[in-house]
Write an enzyme that holds these catalytic residues in place. Structure first.
Site, PDB file in Angstrom:
ATOM      1  CG  HIS A 155      40.258  35.835  51.166  1.00 20.66           C
ATOM      2  ND1 HIS A 155      38.797  35.855  51.657  1.00 20.66           N
ATOM      3  CD2 HIS A 155      40.698  34.228  51.423  1.00 20.66           C
ATOM      4  CE1 HIS A 155      38.551  34.752  52.156  1.00 20.66           C
ATOM      5  NE2 HIS A 155      39.430  33.815  52.075  1.00 20.66           N
ATOM      6  CB  SER A 276      48.307  59.163  29.342  1.00 22.67           C
ATOM      7  OG  SER A 276      48.108  60.479  30.002  1.00 22.67           O
ATOM      8  CE  LYS A 282      48.339  56.338  33.221  1.00 23.49           C
ATOM      9  NZ  LYS A 282      47.727  55.669  34.289  1.00 23.49           N
ATOM     10  CD  GLU A 289      41.286  50.621  31.954  1.00 26.16           C
ATOM     11  OE1 GLU A 289      41.559  51.097  33.062  1.00 26.16           O
ATOM     12  OE2 GLU A 289      41.493  51.476  30.937  1.00 26.16           O
TER      13      GLU A 289
END
Ligand code: ARG
Length: 455
Positions: A155, A276, A282, A289
Site C-alpha cells: 500500500h 528545467s 532541477k 518518465e
C-alpha cells in the site's frame, strides 16, 4: 509499376494511390522479401518449374538489388504500391523476361504473410538478446546489493525490511517471464506460409517443405486460408510487448520515486536526466518518465490490431495491411525503451545509508518484534497488540523500536529481555527470512545461482 494493370482502364487517382500504398512503411522488410524470393525460386528450380539457369539469374540479380538497397545506390520509388511490387519491377527491369517468372505459384497474400513473419521472427531474436542484457545488468546489481537493506512496501506504506537485491529480483522474474513469452511465441509462429498462394494453394507442384526449411521454419503451415489471414503471432507479440512495457513502467515509477528528494534512495546519472528551463535546481528523470509514458502507445497498437482483425471474413483482406505501422512502432519503441532502461540502470548510484535508515524509521521490524514474543510463549494475537502499543509509544517519543529502552518494553510486557534488540536488528530481520524466494542472504544466494544459469 502496377502488377495488376491488365484488368483496369482508368489511371489511379493520387489520393487513392497514397491511401492504398504500403511501400512507405513495408520497405523496412526488403531484406526479408528478397530472402523469401530467393528461397521461392530455389524451390521452383528444384521442383523443375523453372530452369536452373533462370534461377541463377534471378538469385544473383536479387542479391545485387539487395546490395544496392543496402548501400543506398538504389532508392525506393514512390510509384510502386508495396515492397513486393517494387522488388519484382526492379528484377524485371534488370533481367527482362526471366524476372517475370519469379512470381510463379505465389501471391502477394502469401508473400506478405511470409515477409511479416520473417521480419517479426528477426525482431523477436533481437529482443531476446536485448532482454538478456537487461537480465545480466539486474543480476550484477543484485550480486552487489545482497546487504543493501531497504523498506519493502505494501500500500506504499513501509511494511517489512528487504534488500535492494531482493527488490530487483522481483523485476528479474518479470523480465525473464517476458523473455520466455517471446521464446514461446517464436516456437508457435515458426511455420512457413509461403505456398498458400492467394488463399487456396496452387496447381504447381510446389515443395513447401523445401521452402520452409530453406527459410529456417519447422515446416509449412497446414491450411492455406489460415496461412494468408493469420496475424495471431503479431497479436501475441504485441501482448508480450505490452506486458514488458507494463513492467518497465512500474520499474520506472519506482525509480522516479527513489530518485526524488523525499526518498533519495538512488541518484540517476546526469546522462539520463534533464534540467528545467526555469528552475535551476532541477534534475528531472525524463527518460524514466518517457519510458513509463510510452507504455500507452504500445497498448494502443495491441488494441488497434485486435480491433482491425475482429470482423474479417476469411481469407486475405486489405484491412490486414494495417497490421504493419503499429506493430513496427511497438517493436521500435520497446527496443529503445529496453536498451535505454538497461543503460540507465547501469549508471545509477545507490544511496545505501538512506535506504537502510528509511527501513529503520518505519517500524518495518514490528512483525519480527511480535514474532519474538511468540517464540517466548505469548500467543500471536496478544503479541500483535503489545507491539502495537509499543509502536504508539515510539511515535510519541519520536524514536524507533531499536532505540526504546528495555524498561519501557518491560512496562508493557514483562516477558521482554535484552534479546529483543538482536531479534529486531535489521540484519536479523532480513537474514532470518530464508525460505525459498525470501530476502535472506542465504536464500538469495541460492536463487542467484539459478539466475546465473538463465543469463
Ligand atoms: N501491402 C499488402 C499488405 O500489407 C500486401 C498484400 C497485398 N495483397 C493484395 N491482394 N492486395 O497486406
Amino acid at each position: 509499376m502496377k502488377l495488376w494493370g491488365g484488368r483496369f482502364t482508368k489511371e489511379e487517382n493520387q489520393l487513392v494511390h497514397r491511401f492504398n500504398e504500403s511501400l512507405s512503411f513495408d520497405q523496412r522488410f526488403y531484406a526479408q522479401d528478397i530472402r523469401g524470393s530467393i528461397a521461392h525460386v530455389t524451390m521452383l528450380a528444384a521442383a523443375g518449374i523453372i530452369t536452373d539457369a533462370e534461377k541463377d539469374t534471378i538469385v544473383s540479380t536479387l542479391n545485387s538489388i539487395k546490395a544496392d538497397l543496402d548501400s543506398g545506390k538504389l532508392e525506393f520509388t514512390p510509384d510502386s504500391e508495396d515492397i513486393h511490387s517494387f522488388v519484382e519491377a526492379e528484377l524485371i527491369s534488370r533481367t527482362g523476361d526471366t524476372g517475370k517468372k519469379l512470381h510463379t505459384g505465389r501471391s502477394r497474400n502469401d508473400q506478405v504473410a511470409l515477409d511479416m513473419r520473417l521480419y517479426t521472427r528477426d525482431v523477436i531474436d533481437e529482443l531476446i538478446l536485448i532482454e538478456t542484457s537487461l537480465l545480466k545488468e539486474l543480476y550484477t546489481l543484485m550480486e552487489k546489493n545482497l546487504d543493501t537493506y531497504m523498506p519493502g512496501f505494501t500500500h506504499l506504506q513501509k511494511a517489512q525490511p528487504v534488500t535492494l537485491a531482493h527488490h530487483l529480483g522481483a523485476y528479474f522474474e518479470m523480465f525473464s517471464r517476458d523473455r520466455s513469452r517471446l521464446k514461446d511465441n517464436r516456437e508457435r509462429m515458426n511455420y512457413c506460409p509461403l505456398g498458400a498462394g492467394a488463399l487456396a494453394g496452387t496447381t504447381y507442384p510446389l515443395d513447401r517443405e523445401l521452402t520452409a526449411s530453406l527459410l529456417g521454419f519447422y515446416g509449412p503451415t497446414l491450411n492455406s486460408m489460415d496461412s494468408v489471414s493469420d496475424r495471431d503471432y503479431l497479436l501475441e507479440l504485441l501482448s508480450d510487448l505490452s506486458i514488458t512495457m507494463m513492467h518497465l513502467s512500474r520499474f520506472c515509477e519506482e525509480i522516479i520515486m527513489w530518485n526524488s528528494n523525499e526518498y533519495r534512495f538512488i541518484e540517476l546519472d546526469d546522462a539520463y536526466s534533464t534540467g528545467s528551463s526555469i528552475m535551476p535546481q532541477k534534475k528531472n528523470p525524463d527518460i524514466a518518465e518517457l519510458i513509463r509514458g510510452k507504455s500507452g502507445r504500445v497498448y494502443g497498437h495491441l488494441v488497434a490490431l485486435l480491433t482491425t482483425m475482429k470482423g474479417l471474413p476469411l481469407a486475405y483482406n486489405k484491412d490486414m495491411q494495417e497490421d504493419k505501422e503499429g506493430a513496427f512502432d511497438a517493436m521500435d519503441t520497446v527496443k529503445d525503451c529496453l536498451i535505454l532502461f538497461t543503460d540507465m540502470l547501469k549508471t545509477i548510484t545507490v544511496n545505501r545509508d538512506n535506504m537502510e535508515n528509511s527501513a529503520k524509521n518505519g517500524f518495518t521490524n514490528a512483525t519480527d518484534a511480535a514474532d519474538w514474543l511468540v517464540k517466548n510463549g505469548v500467543p500471536f494475537r496478544d503479541a500483535h497488540g503489545i507491539i502495537g502499543q509499543l509502536v504508539l509509544l515510539c511515535i510519541e517519543k519520536d524514536c524507533s523500536l531499536d532505540d526504546l529502552p528495555i524498561e519501557e518494553y518491560k512496562k508493557i510486557c514483562p516477558v521482554f529481555n535484552e534479546g529483543i534488540y538482536e531479534a529486531i536488528a535489521m540484519k536479523t530481520c532480513v537474514d532470518k527470512r530464508n525460505t525459498v524466494g525470501a530476502p535472506g542472504k542465504a536464500a538469495m544466494e541460492k536463487v542467484l545461482e539459478k539466475y546465473k544459469e538463465m543469463i
